[in-house]
Write a protein that holds these residues in place. Structure first.
Motif, PDB file in Angstrom:
ATOM      1  N   CYS A 188      31.781 -52.466 -59.767  1.00 52.60           N
ATOM      2  CA  CYS A 188      30.749 -51.476 -60.072  1.00 52.60           C
ATOM      3  C   CYS A 188      30.129 -50.885 -58.825  1.00 52.60           C
ATOM      4  CB  CYS A 188      29.648 -52.105 -60.920  1.00 52.60           C
ATOM      5  SG  CYS A 188      30.190 -52.523 -62.571  1.00 52.60           S
ATOM      6  N   GLY A 189      30.354 -51.516 -57.683  1.00 57.94           N
ATOM      7  CA  GLY A 189      29.692 -51.038 -56.482  1.00 57.94           C
ATOM      8  C   GLY A 189      28.186 -51.078 -56.607  1.00 57.94           C
ATOM      9  N   ARG A 190      27.673 -52.062 -57.382  1.00 55.68           N
ATOM     10  CA  ARG A 190      26.229 -52.233 -57.608  1.00 55.68           C
ATOM     11  C   ARG A 190      25.591 -51.007 -58.265  1.00 55.68           C
ATOM     12  NH1 ARG A 190      23.950 -56.681 -55.705  1.00 55.68           N
ATOM     13  NH2 ARG A 190      25.134 -57.985 -54.274  1.00 55.68           N
ATOM     14  N   GLN A 191      26.377 -50.293 -59.034  1.00 59.79           N
ATOM     15  CA  GLN A 191      25.839 -49.170 -59.792  1.00 59.79           C
ATOM     16  C   GLN A 191      25.493 -49.627 -61.195  1.00 59.79           C
ATOM     17  OE1 GLN A 191      27.404 -45.030 -59.073  1.00 59.79           O
ATOM     18  NE2 GLN A 191      29.180 -46.204 -58.488  1.00 59.79           N
ATOM     19  N   SER A 192      24.480 -49.002 -61.765  1.00 56.15           N
ATOM     20  CA  SER A 192      24.097 -49.333 -63.130  1.00 56.15           C
ATOM     21  C   SER A 192      25.080 -48.703 -64.112  1.00 56.15           C
ATOM     22  CB  SER A 192      22.679 -48.836 -63.414  1.00 56.15           C
ATOM     23  OG  SER A 192      22.650 -47.413 -63.370  1.00 56.15           O
ATOM     24  N   LEU A 193      25.027 -49.165 -65.347  1.00 60.31           N
ATOM     25  CA  LEU A 193      25.909 -48.616 -66.373  1.00 60.31           C
ATOM     26  C   LEU A 193      25.613 -47.142 -66.612  1.00 60.31           C
ATOM     27  CD1 LEU A 193      28.064 -48.982 -68.546  1.00 60.31           C
ATOM     28  CD2 LEU A 193      26.287 -49.827 -70.090  1.00 60.31           C
ATOM     29  N   VAL A 194      24.348 -46.762 -66.532  1.00 62.21           N
ATOM     30  CA  VAL A 194      23.987 -45.350 -66.714  1.00 62.21           C
ATOM     31  C   VAL A 194      24.603 -44.503 -65.607  1.00 62.21           C
ATOM     32  CG1 VAL A 194      22.070 -43.707 -66.773  1.00 62.21           C
ATOM     33  CG2 VAL A 194      21.876 -45.901 -67.950  1.00 62.21           C
ATOM     34  N   GLU A 195      24.572 -45.000 -64.373  1.00 60.25           N
ATOM     35  CA  GLU A 195      25.148 -44.247 -63.251  1.00 60.25           C
ATOM     36  C   GLU A 195      26.661 -44.118 -63.387  1.00 60.25           C
ATOM     37  OE1 GLU A 195      22.172 -45.184 -59.537  1.00 60.25           O
ATOM     38  OE2 GLU A 195      23.511 -46.773 -60.188  1.00 60.25           O
ATOM     39  N   LEU A 196      27.307 -45.124 -63.941  1.00 61.07           N
ATOM     40  CA  LEU A 196      28.757 -45.034 -64.151  1.00 61.07           C
ATOM     41  C   LEU A 196      29.091 -44.071 -65.288  1.00 61.07           C
ATOM     42  CD1 LEU A 196      29.755 -48.796 -63.786  1.00 61.07           C
ATOM     43  CD2 LEU A 196      30.189 -46.973 -62.156  1.00 61.07           C
ATOM     44  N   LEU A 197      28.274 -44.096 -66.329  1.00 63.56           N
ATOM     45  CA  LEU A 197      28.562 -43.246 -67.490  1.00 63.56           C
ATOM     46  C   LEU A 197      28.306 -41.774 -67.224  1.00 63.56           C
ATOM     47  CD1 LEU A 197      27.153 -45.418 -70.426  1.00 63.56           C
ATOM     48  CD2 LEU A 197      29.541 -44.848 -69.988  1.00 63.56           C
ATOM     49  N   ILE A 198      27.595 -41.454 -66.135  1.00 62.64           N
ATOM     50  CA  ILE A 198      27.344 -40.034 -65.840  1.00 62.64           C
ATOM     51  C   ILE A 198      28.566 -39.388 -65.195  1.00 62.64           C
ATOM     52  CG2 ILE A 198      26.447 -40.159 -63.478  1.00 62.64           C
ATOM     53  CD1 ILE A 198      24.218 -38.286 -64.348  1.00 62.64           C
ATOM     54  N   ARG A 199      29.553 -40.191 -64.781  1.00 54.12           N
ATOM     55  CA  ARG A 199      30.733 -39.621 -64.115  1.00 54.12           C
ATOM     56  C   ARG A 199      31.495 -38.622 -64.989  1.00 54.12           C
ATOM     57  NH1 ARG A 199      31.864 -42.463 -59.469  1.00 54.12           N
ATOM     58  NH2 ARG A 199      29.901 -43.318 -58.728  1.00 54.12           N
ATOM     59  N   PRO A 200      31.725 -38.879 -66.286  1.00 54.31           N
ATOM     60  CA  PRO A 200      32.389 -37.854 -67.106  1.00 54.31           C
ATOM     61  C   PRO A 200      31.612 -36.545 -67.170  1.00 54.31           C
ATOM     62  CG  PRO A 200      32.474 -39.975 -68.203  1.00 54.31           C
ATOM     63  CD  PRO A 200      31.569 -40.142 -67.027  1.00 54.31           C
ATOM     64  N   VAL A 201      30.288 -36.613 -67.068  1.00 54.34           N
ATOM     65  CA  VAL A 201      29.493 -35.385 -67.081  1.00 54.34           C
ATOM     66  C   VAL A 201      29.770 -34.560 -65.831  1.00 54.34           C
ATOM     67  CG1 VAL A 201      27.135 -34.483 -67.214  1.00 54.34           C
ATOM     68  CG2 VAL A 201      27.733 -36.594 -68.429  1.00 54.34           C
ATOM     69  N   GLN A 202      30.055 -35.241 -64.719  1.00 51.21           N
ATOM     70  CA  GLN A 202      30.251 -34.555 -63.447  1.00 51.21           C
ATOM     71  C   GLN A 202      31.710 -34.212 -63.167  1.00 51.21           C
ATOM     72  OE1 GLN A 202      28.722 -37.633 -60.916  1.00 51.21           O
ATOM     73  NE2 GLN A 202      26.599 -36.961 -61.099  1.00 51.21           N
ATOM     74  N   ARG A 203      32.642 -34.809 -63.888  1.00 51.32           N
ATOM     75  CA  ARG A 203      34.047 -34.711 -63.495  1.00 51.32           C
ATOM     76  C   ARG A 203      34.634 -33.313 -63.684  1.00 51.32           C
ATOM     77  NH1 ARG A 203      37.468 -35.585 -59.832  1.00 51.32           N
ATOM     78  NH2 ARG A 203      39.639 -35.602 -60.520  1.00 51.32           N
TER      79      ARG A 203
END
Length: 882
Positions: free
Chosen positions: A553-568
């Motif tokens: 996870c690189g110490r990222q929260s689940l919310v920060e990981l889930l925002i990736r599809p929004v940015q991709r």
């Protein structure tokens, strides 16, 4: 009536302690054909025995019980004392005694006579369900613990254990001596011992003795079951029962939160070093050495033990989470070794380049080993130390090399002899796609699958509808991008300029339209669900803490990981636009790329436009107005301003040392601007509103993907609030070091660097943002801030500015081509005939100028050499930055 049960005689204690074998046989028999009014068909010659219910004392006065017996059509009689027992005893009847009080003398006498005894709840339940009365070898008051198998541990008082066992039998439960997979509940009086550890490993609920007592208090409630979650969860042994915790290495906020969680989970806490503590929880990423020598009784464990215990809803085994001293990273060690001072400036410069080269070797995101120059196999010159393309090891650490590409790299021509700009962009597209797929896989494998798994210890962490709300169509998005990644991998491995990249995205455009809008449109709902569940469910909070701390996870929260599809999708559209710019017009992929970009825009039109923040767009326009010469392509619908930082340049790049530089951090790029020395006039907007003149001058708009390392310069007496960026422009093979000193005190340097690393990682689709930052000594990179505010330093910077102006004034390279052509044409038109007076006049002017001084001016004598040196420096600087 009291809640205590009559204790059996000492001879019966052994059978009460473990009744599993006998009770299992009785249960099997009761399930077959033992009914009250039925007769045995096994042997017709056997005399028929009729079942009869005897209502003892108060039971015969309850109309509800008498009515139930009429419905069951079972004969009954009443009995007030044991004197009537002999007259009622007859071989023609199978007597079943209904007793309301399992504590009086009549009950004791019937129990000693080995009679069948049931309580009123058993009779009422059987009448309600139309079932016969169950057969039990022991008195059965109710069935609230029917089909439950219990085991006991940690009880030192034999009387207390016998009392609990008796109550369990009265409620229909079964007892086992050994704790194994058949045990449904462990009743524990302490949190130690083999049985406790086995129950934790099997996920068996561990209960406090109060659970049995409270269930007995509710024995008269019909249809009550002691195993229902709402009732059972009140009496579970909390994870930190009998534990006294202390916390080391955590921030004040996190420590306070963990202390509150400790009390909620049945434990207590004390300061670090208190001898009464049973556990010391250590933040292993910050604590290198313990402040004291721990005793043998003290468990020194990682924070994962703390959160793991909460997630399992039971105290985890300490041996798997013992704290060990962490080794110092090799890179930090090497940087500290390189910080040794030396009087030789050449050695300092060589050390600086070697340090940058070491960083750059670990920075290249290319998944393909670049070509090695023939000379690189034998020696490495000083000039090539900043050339990261010459290090085959650079692709090992960060890139994921596909098997097909690895094979092709060993063939004759795995990569074009001269890597084109189109190939570079295509390679970046594949790299970011591969990283994005890895992040989606992390979300699914690390979060979604464990939450959906059946048979979780302590029961399900989240309800199915909550899991669906959080993750939505992430698996479908993952499947689509896995296919895109495989196609891009094949394309890069078998590269040819004519191969079409646009076809890949056109191929999956319908799948993207189907999968993305449902997730992106409801992302805010997913985010709110995560926050809500994390606050209301401690086990989910612990689950997130454990998994978010993992390297994946690189110490990222689940919310920060889930925002990736929004940015991709916007990122892919920008890369395809860049790819189209570097595609020749005659290339058939030019039109295909336009269609692919259009298909991505079609996907994004399905996503709610209302989610775009107008305030963020306004901030971008303010930056454009404030920075003179700001590129127009800074304006983009997907871009937002993150942070503004005021700094001073500490090196030659991006401008001279001492220049005031403003850094505008956007979510995907970094705008670098310096303070203008002279501001003239005002700017009038289209709406006739006068705006203040631009106070900044544009220097460079840098994509965050060009930042390879962020260096946190250590604080010393000669260096304060300094940091540096290791940058590699895409068109250059060499690296540039940009060093700055922060001048604004509103934002701490640590917060700024972490924010910068996070957005760089988001841009290149990497989860490990922490690996982008390194702590370094200022001597290693020749960075210092000691003389930035001194009078001599300001005078030196003023001289440099004056030299620049003089250089520009005398530079012939700045002459416009049009003026040069006009001068040449006029010269040719006169056929070389010029008035002699003009030549003489020029010579006389130069002569008179020299005669005014009397002696040659040193500045004029050294001017040509100065121009030569300065021109070389500026050209080198430009080459590095572009």
């Amino acid at each position: 009536m009291a809640d205590d049960s009559v204790l059996p005689s000492p001879t019966e204690i052994t059978s009460l302690a473990d009744s599993s074998v006998f009770d299992s046989k009785v249960t099997e028999t009761s399930k077959e054909n033992l009914c009250l009014a039925s007769t045995s068909n096994v042997d017709e010659e056997m005399p028929q025995v009729e079942a009869r219910v005897i209502m003892v004392q108060d039971a015969g006065k309850q109309e509800e019980l008498l009515k139930a017996l009429k419905e069951m059509k079972v004969p009954c009689v009443k009995m007030d004392s044991m004197e009537e027992f002999e007259s009622l005893d007859s071989p023609e009847f199978e007597n079943i005694f209904v007793v309301t009080d399992f504590q009086n003398s009549v009950f004791n006498d019937l129990y000693k006579a080995d009679c069948r005894i049931v309580g009123p709840p058993v009779l009422l339940n059987c009448a309600q369900r139309g079932e016969p009365l169950p057969f039990s070898c022991r008195p059965l008051y109710c069935t609230s613990m029917l089909n439950l198998v219990l085991c006991f541990t940690g009880f030192r008082k034999k009387e207390e254990l016998v009392k609990l066992v008796t109550l369990v039998h009265h409620m229909g439960g079964v007892i086992r001596k050994e704790c194994n997979s058949k045990v449904t509940h462990l009743v524990a009086n302490c949190t130690q011992g083999e049985k406790f550890r086995v129950a934790v490993s099997l996920g068996t609920p561990i209960m406090r003795p109060e659970w049995i007592y409270k269930a007995w208090e509710r024995r008269n409630e019909q249809c009550f079951c002691a195993a229902i979650d709402d009732f059972k969860n009140e009496f579970k042994v909390p994870p930190f029962q009998d534990c006294i915790l202390s916390f080391l290495g955590f921030s004040d906020e996190e420590k306070h939160s963990m202390e509150e969680m400790t009390e909620m989970q049945g434990g207590s806490y004390l300061p670090v070093g208190d001898e009464r503590c049973t556990h010391l929880i250590v933040e292993e990423n910050t604590v290198k050495d313990l402040p004291f020598e721990p005793s043998k009784k003290l468990f020194v464990v990682k924070q994962e033990w703390f959160w793991g215990s909460i997630q399992m809803d039971a105290r985890a085994g300490e041996t798997m989470y013992l704290y060990e001293k962490a080794n110092t990273p090799e890179l930090k060690k090497s940087v500290s070794l390189l910080s040794l001072s030396t009087p030789n400036s050449n050695r300092k410069r060589r050390r600086l380049k070697e340090t940058l080269a070491q960083l750059s070797r670990e920075t290249d995101l290319s998944p393909f080993p670049p070509r090695k120059r023939p000379s690189a196999e034998h020696s490495l010159s000083i000039g090539s130390l900043l050339d990261i393309s010459n290090t085959p090891e650079s692709s090992i650490h960060y890139g994921e090399t596909p098997k097909s590409c690895a094979k092709s790299s060993r063939s004759s021509t795995p990569v074009p002899p001269k890597q084109s700009a189109r190939w570079q962009v295509a390679k970046e597209l594949y790299q970011t796609e591969s990283n994005y797929v890895n992040i989606l896989a992390t979300i699914i494998q690390l979060f979604q699958v464990p939450l959906e798994e059946e048979g979780q210890r302590g029961g399900p962490i989240l309800a199915p509808e909550e899991i669906k709300t959080i993750f939505g169509s992430i698996p479908d998005i993952f499947d689509v991008h896995m296919k895109i990644k495989d196609d891009l991998e094949d394309l890069i491995a078998n590269w040819d300029e004519s191969r079409s990249i646009g076809d890949i995205f056109l191929k999956y455009s319908k799948d993207l339209v189907k999968t993305y809008p449902p997730f992106v449109n409801f992302f805010e709902m997913s985010k709110e669900m995560i926050i809500k569940c994390e606050k209301q469910k401690p086990r989910f909070h612990a689950f997130l803490k454990i998994n978010q701390a993992k390297p994946e996870c690189g110490r990222q929260s689940l919310v920060e990981l889930l925002i990736r599809p929004v940015q991709r999708l916007p990122s892919v559209a920008l890369l395809l636009n860049d790819l189209k710019k570097h595609t020749a017009d005659e290339n058939p992929d030019k039109n295909t790329l336009e269609k692919a970009i259009g298909s991505l825009k079609e996907v994004m039109t399905h996503i709610n436009e209302d989610k775009r923040k107008t305030e963020a767009q306004k901030q971008i326009f303010d930056v454009v107005y404030e920075v003179d010469g700001c590129p127009a392509n800074l304006l983009s619908s997907h871009r937002s301003l993150v942070q503004r930082v005021e700094t001073v340049s500490l090196g030659e790049h991006p401008c001279d040392r001492g220049e005031q530089v403003t850094l505008f951090l956007f979510n995907d790029c970094l705008e670098i601007a310096r303070k203008r020395h002279k501001v003239i006039g005002t700017f009038r907007s289209p709406h006739d509103r006068t705006r203040p003149p631009a106070s900044l001058k544009h220097i460079h708009l840098m994509p965050l993907s060009q930042i390879k390392k962020v260096l946190d310069i250590r604080e010393t007496e000669d260096c304060h609030n300094a940091f540096a960026l290791l940058v590699r422009p895409p068109t250059e093979q060499a690296n540039v070091l940009l060093s700055f000193q922060m001048t604004s005190e509103e934002l701490p340097k640590e917060s700024w660097l972490k924010m910068l690393c996070r957005h760089v990682a988001n841009t290149i689709c990497k989860a490990d943002a922490e690996n982008l930052m390194y702590m370094a000594d200022p001597e290693s990179f020749e960075v210092n801030t000691k003389d930035m505010d001194s009078t001599l330093s300001r005078a030196s910077r003023a001289i440099k500015k004056t030299s620049k102006k003089v250089t520009r004034a005398f530079s012939f390279s700045k002459t416009p081509k049009r003026a040069l052509r006009m001068a040449l044409s006029s010269s040719h038109s006169s056929e070389g005939r010029s008035p002699p007076s003009s030549g003489k006049l020029a010579v006389s002017r130069l002569s008179s100028t020299s005669s005014l001084a009397g002696i040659p001016s040193p500045s004029l004598v050294s001017l040509p050499s100065f121009f030569e040196r300065r021109s070389h420096t500026l050209s080198r600087s430009t080459t590095h930055l572009i």
